[in-house]
Design a protein around this motif. Structure first.
Motif, PDB file in Angstrom:
ATOM      1  N   THR A 187       0.838  -1.189   0.000  1.00 21.63           N
ATOM      2  CA  THR A 187       0.000   0.000   0.000  1.00 21.63           C
ATOM      3  C   THR A 187       0.874   1.240   0.000  1.00 21.63           C
ATOM      4  N   PRO A 188       0.574   2.238  -0.813  1.00 15.80           N
ATOM      5  CA  PRO A 188       1.381   3.468  -0.815  1.00 15.80           C
ATOM      6  C   PRO A 188       1.354   4.135   0.551  1.00 15.80           C
ATOM      7  N   LEU A 189       2.360   4.926   0.832  1.00 15.75           N
ATOM      8  CA  LEU A 189       2.440   5.656   2.088  1.00 15.75           C
ATOM      9  C   LEU A 189       1.346   6.724   2.145  1.00 15.75           C
ATOM     10  N   PRO A 190       0.853   7.045   3.336  1.00 21.81           N
ATOM     11  CA  PRO A 190      -0.267   7.978   3.451  1.00 21.81           C
ATOM     12  C   PRO A 190       0.120   9.452   3.386  1.00 21.81           C
ATOM     13  N   PHE A 191       1.410   9.755   3.365  1.00 20.39           N
ATOM     14  CA  PHE A 191       1.836  11.152   3.353  1.00 20.39           C
ATOM     15  C   PHE A 191       2.471  11.518   2.012  1.00 20.39           C
ATOM     16  N   ASN A 192       2.467  12.816   1.730  1.00 19.06           N
ATOM     17  CA  ASN A 192       2.949  13.301   0.429  1.00 19.06           C
ATOM     18  C   ASN A 192       4.454  13.496   0.395  1.00 19.06           C
ATOM     19  N   THR A 193       5.053  13.843   1.539  1.00 15.20           N
ATOM     20  CA  THR A 193       6.498  14.074   1.586  1.00 15.20           C
ATOM     21  C   THR A 193       7.103  13.317   2.764  1.00 15.20           C
ATOM     22  N   LEU A 194       8.330  12.849   2.591  1.00 16.17           N
ATOM     23  CA  LEU A 194       8.995  12.039   3.617  1.00 16.17           C
ATOM     24  C   LEU A 194      10.477  12.382   3.648  1.00 16.17           C
ATOM     25  N   TYR A 195      10.987  12.536   4.866  1.00 12.91           N
ATOM     26  CA  TYR A 195      12.429  12.699   5.066  1.00 12.91           C
ATOM     27  C   TYR A 195      12.980  11.379   5.594  1.00 12.91           C
ATOM     28  N   VAL A 196      13.991  10.845   4.937  1.00  9.49           N
ATOM     29  CA  VAL A 196      14.605   9.573   5.327  1.00  9.49           C
ATOM     30  C   VAL A 196      15.942   9.861   5.995  1.00  9.49           C
ATOM     31  N   GLY A 197      16.036   9.554   7.283  1.00 10.81           N
ATOM     32  CA  GLY A 197      17.255   9.829   8.033  1.00 10.81           C
ATOM     33  C   GLY A 197      18.289   8.740   7.949  1.00 10.81           C
ATOM     34  N   PRO A 202       4.982   6.008  -5.397  1.00 14.50           N
ATOM     35  CA  PRO A 202       5.515   7.016  -6.325  1.00 14.50           C
ATOM     36  C   PRO A 202       4.989   8.422  -6.075  1.00 14.50           C
ATOM     37  N   ASN A 203       3.867   8.557  -5.402  1.00 16.84           N
ATOM     38  CA  ASN A 203       3.319   9.891  -5.129  1.00 16.84           C
ATOM     39  C   ASN A 203       3.913  10.529  -3.880  1.00 16.84           C
ATOM     40  N   THR A 204       4.726   9.773  -3.152  1.00 14.46           N
ATOM     41  CA  THR A 204       5.399  10.318  -1.978  1.00 14.46           C
ATOM     42  C   THR A 204       6.757  10.879  -2.397  1.00 14.46           C
ATOM     43  N   ARG A 205       6.951  12.159  -2.162  1.00 18.46           N
ATOM     44  CA  ARG A 205       8.196  12.823  -2.562  1.00 18.46           C
ATOM     45  C   ARG A 205       9.179  12.815  -1.404  1.00 18.46           C
ATOM     46  N   LEU A 206      10.411  12.367  -1.664  1.00 18.32           N
ATOM     47  CA  LEU A 206      11.463  12.365  -0.653  1.00 18.32           C
ATOM     48  C   LEU A 206      12.143  13.721  -0.632  1.00 18.32           C
ATOM     49  N   VAL A 207      12.198  14.328   0.542  1.00 18.45           N
ATOM     50  CA  VAL A 207      12.741  15.685   0.672  1.00 18.45           C
ATOM     51  C   VAL A 207      14.033  15.652   1.475  1.00 18.45           C
ATOM     52  N   ASP A 208      14.803  16.740   1.391  1.00 22.08           N
ATOM     53  CA  ASP A 208      16.120  16.815   2.028  1.00 22.08           C
ATOM     54  C   ASP A 208      16.096  17.488   3.391  1.00 22.08           C
ATOM     55  N   GLN A 209      14.959  18.081   3.766  1.00 15.49           N
ATOM     56  CA  GLN A 209      14.865  18.779   5.042  1.00 15.49           C
ATOM     57  C   GLN A 209      13.634  18.306   5.812  1.00 15.49           C
ATOM     58  N   THR A 210      13.788  18.159   7.114  1.00 12.72           N
ATOM     59  CA  THR A 210      12.679  17.668   7.923  1.00 12.72           C
ATOM     60  C   THR A 210      11.503  18.637   7.940  1.00 12.72           C
ATOM     61  N   LYS A 211      11.797  19.935   7.874  1.00 13.35           N
ATOM     62  CA  LYS A 211      10.721  20.921   7.937  1.00 13.35           C
ATOM     63  C   LYS A 211       9.830  20.881   6.700  1.00 13.35           C
ATOM     64  N   ALA A 212      10.330  20.295   5.620  1.00 15.13           N
ATOM     65  CA  ALA A 212       9.529  20.196   4.395  1.00 15.13           C
ATOM     66  C   ALA A 212       8.815  18.859   4.292  1.00 15.13           C
TER      67      ALA A 212
END
Length: 219
Positions: A39-49, A69-79
């Motif tokens: 199942t796809p993740l429920p959030f749109n953006t994710l920060y991977v530590g 694929p609709n979950t965007r990986l971001v470089d900052q936790t605040k985003a």
């Protein structure tokens, strides 16, 4: 009137059965049916530590992009809507059996990976969770270099299995429910609030020494 021999009739029956089965599988695939999909993740953006310059970190990101694929990986936790934090990532090496001379014949290799999933405000979506994986490997101190390479290959294989288990845990229904509850502000007031920007002192696997013959200084 001509009748086909029994053997030919049996062959035709099997051929039509296989053709029908193949058509059914193709129809299900065309409809988007997946037997073992996640199942796809429920959030749109994710920060991977997890460090992106490690094989494990790269594999985790690749798996998340493929599954959601609709979950965007971001470089900052605040985003990020959610933050995947590493609490512990360590390897272990344990003697399993010794021969009559007291030399190791078999080792148990292990990886313990502890993580948590939180919102960008520090609310726990998934509290500290540990995934452990173990493999046994025969050992011969007469071919140390070959066994060293075999160990590393086995550890890499274990990491691949760990990525699959991590993905299944992140996409589980309870994670969806917990995230939606956090968005509604229905989280437990007694549960701890984490710092989304906290970084463990070392979230890479602990170093381990290749076993050697007793007395060589390689233990």
């Amino acid at each position: 009137m001509h009748f086909a021999p029994p053997r030919l009739q049996h062959f035709r029956s099997r051929w039509w059965l296989r053709a029908a089965s193949l058509a059914t599988v193709m129809l299900l695939a065309a409809c988007g049916f997946a037997m073992r999909g996640v199942t796809p993740l429920p959030f749109n953006t994710l920060y991977v530590g997890i460090p992106e310059n490690t094989r494990f970190g790269a594999d985790v990101r690749r798996a998340i992009r493929a599954a959601s694929p609709n979950t965007r990986l971001v470089d900052q936790t605040k985003a990020a809507d959610a933050v995947l934090q590493v609490v512990d990532n360590s390897r272990s090496l344990r003697e399993v059996s010794l021969n009559a001379q007291g030399r190791v014949e078999e080792y148990e290799l292990g990886i313990n990976f502890t993580f948590r999933l939180i919102t960008n405000k520090g609310v726990a979506i998934l509290p500290d969770t540990t995934l452990s994986i173990y493999r046994e490997m025969p050992y011969d101190d007469q071919v140390v270099q070959a066994k060293e390479a075999q160990m590393e290959t086995l550890y890499q294989s274990m990491q691949q299995a760990l990525v699959s288990r991590l993905l299944r845990r992140l996409t589980a229904p309870d994670v969806h429910n917990a995230y939606e509850a956090a968005q509604r502000g229905e989280n437990d007031p007694d549960s701890p609030v984490y710092d989304p920007n906290a970084v463990p002192s070392d979230n890479r696997p602990e170093t381990w020494q290749t076993p050697g013959t007793p007395g060589t200084g390689t233990w």
